[in-house]
Design an enzyme around this catalytic site. Sequence first.
Site, PDB file in Angstrom:
ATOM      1  N   ASP A   5      -0.866   2.589  -4.888  1.00  0.00           N
ATOM      2  CA  ASP A   5      -2.303   2.354  -4.806  1.00  0.00           C
ATOM      3  C   ASP A   5      -2.857   1.751  -6.091  1.00  0.00           C
ATOM      4  OD1 ASP A   5      -2.015   3.597  -2.399  1.00  0.00           O
ATOM      5  OD2 ASP A   5      -3.248   5.339  -2.873  1.00  0.00           O
TER       6      ASP A   5
ATOM      7  N   ASP B 213       0.425   4.590   7.125  1.00  0.00           N
ATOM      8  CA  ASP B 213       0.873   5.069   5.815  1.00  0.00           C
ATOM      9  C   ASP B 213       2.246   5.731   5.916  1.00  0.00           C
ATOM     10  OD1 ASP B 213       0.479   5.364   3.066  1.00  0.00           O
ATOM     11  OD2 ASP B 213      -1.544   6.165   3.316  1.00  0.00           O
TER      12      ASP B 213
END
Length: 402
Positions: A206, A148
């Site tokens: 997301d 990430d």
Amino acid sequence: MKNLLALLLCLCTLHVAHGQQTTPLAPTPPMGWMTWNYFADNIHEKDIREMADAMVASGMVEAGYTYIFIDDGWQGGRDNRNNMIPDPAKFPSGMKALADYVHSKGMKLGIYSDAAPLTCAGYTASLGFEEQDAKTFASWGIDYLKYDYCHAPKDSATAVERYTKMGDALRKSGREIVYGVCEWGQLKPWHWAAEAGGQLWRTTYDVRDKWKNLSSDENAEGIIDILDINAGLHAYAGPGRWNDADMLVVGLYGKPGPSGDMGGLGMNDTEYQSQMSLWSIMASPLIATNDVRNMNGATRRILLNKEVIAVNQDPLGKQAERKIHDGTWDVFVKPLQNGDVAIAILNRSDKPRNYTLNWAELGLDGSYALRDLWEHKGAGTGKRWKGRVQAHETKLFRLSKK
């Protein structure tokens, strides 16, 4: 004669080694199940074992969902040698034992870290410890790393440097580990992530459990928002190089949690089926996030459709190209290895509509036999398709030349 045999053996060895080097990791889009949308960071090894058992029992592993991905929240800091360790309360048996269990089920285990000192949820991450962490992951038997980019600088040069450093570390770890670059697409990773060592890269923020983002927050993306970003990136996809449109929200039905934030109040089964169709034809990884232990019939039907999965996993590795995009209709075309063509027809509008599509509009000449991949039956033969498409429905066909 002895020298000649030695030379031939050397050449064969080089040929085999070269073949191994040129075979890409993730030759088809990875498939599996990820912890984040259902559990967030409230995970325990018992949950992972139960999900592995359920994936085998439900037929998901047989259908191709071979990975279990542990997302953020597993970390327990570092030991006195700075080795990353799992949280002993969440993973009392250790990560190696869990990987062994997952492998015993015929599956692979993925794990998560971040290119900064802390992860998105505030846990220990890997900046400055890339080689050490990569070797730790390899020693546990990890097969995939989702990396990430929270708490990291926004410039492209730093992102490339940090992702390349972990990519190099994974290559030197002694184990083949698929590398997922999770930078969210803001720095256009489709231009550089493969060179940094990645086999796939997130193209958007997301996903939320909703059809479309109706807010001003760009980090509240629904299915249509992600589709419209990912659809234009087909030229960058191929075996070992995938545009990752983020997780499937099929079967979540508005469950509170990460996918339920920012208006993610759930969708109907027609919309969930559309996500499966669109992600499949775009060659995106298929990563389920529902409770596999308790799936209703509709969710099983969507996630376990082997004809749809075959479109996603086609070894030619083409991402579909969007040929029609007029505000109401989206039409995608994906060539398949055996010469067939997959076609997806999406009705973006909020009401059912009739549609007639001539194959010539898509650059396809001649007559084709159609197979409806959701109805599992033939849908006619000819030079066009005519039919009714429900609101937010995606028809998915396989065309064979006649």
